[in-house]
Design a protein around this motif. Structure first.
Motif, PDB file in Angstrom:
ATOM      1  N   ASP A 111      -4.274   0.872   1.817  1.00 27.11           N
ATOM      2  CA  ASP A 111      -3.665   0.942   0.484  1.00 27.11           C
ATOM      3  C   ASP A 111      -2.161   1.118   0.599  1.00 27.11           C
ATOM      4  O   ASP A 111      -1.648   1.546   1.643  1.00 27.11           O
ATOM      5  N   SER A 112      -1.481   0.857  -0.525  1.00 26.88           N
ATOM      6  CA  SER A 112      -0.023   0.912  -0.501  1.00 26.88           C
ATOM      7  C   SER A 112       0.528   2.327  -0.336  1.00 26.88           C
ATOM      8  O   SER A 112       1.722   2.493  -0.122  1.00 26.88           O
TER       9      SER A 112
ATOM     10  N   GLY B 286      -0.097   1.026 -10.707  1.00 28.39           N
ATOM     11  CA  GLY B 286      -1.257   0.717  -9.879  1.00 28.39           C
ATOM     12  C   GLY B 286      -0.947   0.840  -8.395  1.00 28.39           C
ATOM     13  O   GLY B 286       0.063   1.443  -8.012  1.00 28.39           O
ATOM     14  N   TRP B 287      -1.809   0.300  -7.583  1.00 29.27           N
ATOM     15  CA  TRP B 287      -1.606   0.328  -6.142  1.00 29.27           C
ATOM     16  C   TRP B 287      -2.088  -0.995  -5.550  1.00 29.27           C
ATOM     17  O   TRP B 287      -2.883  -1.700  -6.150  1.00 29.27           O
ATOM     18  N   MET B 288      -1.533  -1.302  -4.361  1.00 29.02           N
ATOM     19  CA  MET B 288      -1.907  -2.531  -3.658  1.00 29.02           C
ATOM     20  C   MET B 288      -2.952  -2.196  -2.589  1.00 29.02           C
ATOM     21  O   MET B 288      -2.964  -1.086  -2.050  1.00 29.02           O
TER      22      MET B 288
ATOM     23  N   TYR C 265      -4.008  -6.111  -6.243  1.00 27.25           N
ATOM     24  CA  TYR C 265      -3.337  -5.059  -7.007  1.00 27.25           C
ATOM     25  C   TYR C 265      -4.336  -4.465  -7.993  1.00 27.25           C
ATOM     26  O   TYR C 265      -5.028  -5.197  -8.704  1.00 27.25           O
TER      27      TYR C 265
END
Lengths: 332, 168
Positions: B122-123, B105-107, B95
């Motif tokens: 990416d998420s 944020g993003w995973m 993350y």
């Protein structure tokens, strides 16, 4: 990670621009300019032509232009490593900051290393020996470090050094090396003189770090997985290093960004007391005399160091512990 | 389960293009139009190269299509790779956030099967949850040891891997 680095770098650019703008404008806000104080000085000496020279000096320092023009002119010069003229002795800022900047970076780096090393060892010891003599001793030293102002500690060490050991511990090198080119003897002299300022400036930061590391490690050591690991017969050292220590170190890493500006600003008075040829005393003089180019350049360097420190700490945290925080807004 | 073809949304790709081009211009223009000091030039040049790499990566993402099937997950593009769930040997879910409080944020998911190149997504990719869920099932079947960060991130998405629920 490339995505993360690019986004973080992109944030840095406007941040530095806004800081530089704010710093430049704030230094310019008080009435008068650096020429005013120079003219006052000349008039006090009885120089009759002082007032006539004011316009000439203003033109020399570019003070006859608007503040916006001066700001963008100075900012453009930053890319060329040309920070304009300083009102102190009318020399280029670049020539004034050269060695001072290097010595400041060296001293602050040593201080940060000292803070980390000492607080890591004492913090881990205090947490793993909770409520024992060592823990109480570490806490006592920590509180002393927090309570004693840096400049007072510097004065005490100066006195003790001179009276009991007959040595002067001021400065960052022996007088014969000042203004001399770099040599092995000069490096040794700087290393010897670095010890006292490093300890003096680092003490307060060390105290705070010890408390934080102790608290975080104690928190981790009481978690279920540590109890399980202990029950399974893992050795205490392996159990400590495997997870608890790693997670307790996160605030350590996160503090890099905050530590740099704290150390830089905390070292100004100590530098004056110990006569250190660093940026602090010069910045103080520059602010007092409204030497805008010099003060803004110093503060820009501090801002750059802070932003780089923040970037390093964020990158290390992202690499070491890429976990989501519960309660955070979550992923897209 | 049928194979599903997935792509990054156009909006996400444009946002990344804008970031990359803005960064490259901010770092590159002073190099082109000012008489930049050597060391300053080095720093700006390095940053400019990084943004250009980011631009290239975004372009790669645009031309790559991801195929999620019952037995495989493929990245079909210039630097594509194939992950066989039955041979999965790496699963990492990270993350990232650029904010101090780590919100918004993003995973990022990294999966790899033995002997093949890893696939990173990416998420913002469509059906990201389904890919992660499938990867977690494969990790459970393969008894992969997952990092603590991955377990915590999986749990935040409501996914648990049997035998590895002891995360925080």
């Amino acid at each position: 990670m490339l995505h993360y680095v690019a986004r973080r770098l992109l944030l840095m650019i406007p941040t530095l621009f806004i800081i530089s703008l704010l710093v430049y404008m704030i230094i310019n806000m008080p009435p008068g300019d650096c020429v005013t104080s120079q003219i006052d000085e000349l008039l006090a000496r009885g120089d009759a032509d002082a007032l006539a020279r004011a316009d000439e000096l203003r033109a020399l320092y570019g003070l006859d232009h608007s503040v916006w023009y001066r700001y963008f002119h100075w900012l453009g010069g930053v890319f060329r490593w040309d920070f304009g003229l300083s009102c102190q002795d009318t020399v280029p800022v670049r020539d004034l900051i050269g060695e001072r900047l290097a010595l400041t970076v060296l001293m602050e780096s040593c201080t940060i290393l000292f803070i980390w090393t000492v607080s890591f060892v004492i913090g881990v010891y205090a947490a793993t020996h909770q409520y024992k003599f060592g823990d109480y001793a570490a806490s006592f030293i920590g509180f002393l470090g927090l309570a004693i102002p840096n400049f007072l500690l510097a004065l005490v060490l100066l006195y003790v050094g001179k009276v009991y050991f007959g040595v002067s511990i001021g400065g960052l090198m022996d007088p014969e090396f000042i203004e001399q080119p770099i040599s092995w003897a000069k490096v040794v002299s700087v290393a010897q003189h670095l010890v006292i300022p490093t300890i003096v400036i680092g003490t307060a930061g060390t105290a705070g770090m010890i408390r934080r590391l102790r608290a975080n490690l104690l928190d981790e050591l009481q978690k279920q997985y540590v109890v399980t690991g202990r029950a399974k017969g893992l050795s205490p050292m392996k159990l400590l290093i495997k997870y608890p220590l790693r997670h307790a170190l996160n605030p350590f890493v996160a503090d890099i960004g905050h530590l740099l500006p704290e150390v830089v600003s905390g070292s100004v008075i100590v530098s004056v007391v110990l006569s250190l040829p660093t940026m602090g005393p010069m910045l103080l003089t520059a602010l007092k005399t409204q030497d805008v180019n010099l003060a803004a350049t110093f503060l820009l360097f501090v801002a750059v160091l802070t932003v780089i420190g923040m970037l390093i700490s964020d990158l290390l945290l992202a690499a070491l512990d890429p976990r989501i925080r519960f309660g955070a807004a979550g992923e897209k | 389960m049928n194979s599903v073809v997935l792509r990054y949304p156009r909006q996400t790709l444009w946002a990344d293009y804008i970031r990359a081009v803005t960064g490259a211009l901010l770092c590159g223009l002073p190099l082109l139009f000012l008489d930049v000091n050597r060391w300053m030039g080095l720093v700006l040049g390095a940053a400019c190269v990084l943004f250009l790499l980011f631009l290239a990566r975004t372009a790669l993402r645009q031309v790559t299509r991801y195929v999620l099937g019952p037995d495989t997950f493929a990245a079909d593009g210039p630097t594509g790779s194939l992950v066989e769930w039955a041979r999965l040997d790496r699963l990492a879910l990270s993350y990232y956030s650029t904010k101090r409080d780590r919100t918004d944020g993003w995973m990022q998911l990294v999966v790899r099967s033995t002997g093949a190149r890893a696939v990173k997504v990416d998420s913002s990719l469509e059906s990201f949850y389904d890919i992660v869920e499938r990867a977690a099932q494969a990790a459970e079947a393969r008894k992969l040891e997952l990092s603590r960060a991955t377990r915590v991130n999986l749990r935040s998405m409501g996914i648990t891997v049997a035998g590895q629920e002891d995360a925080e």
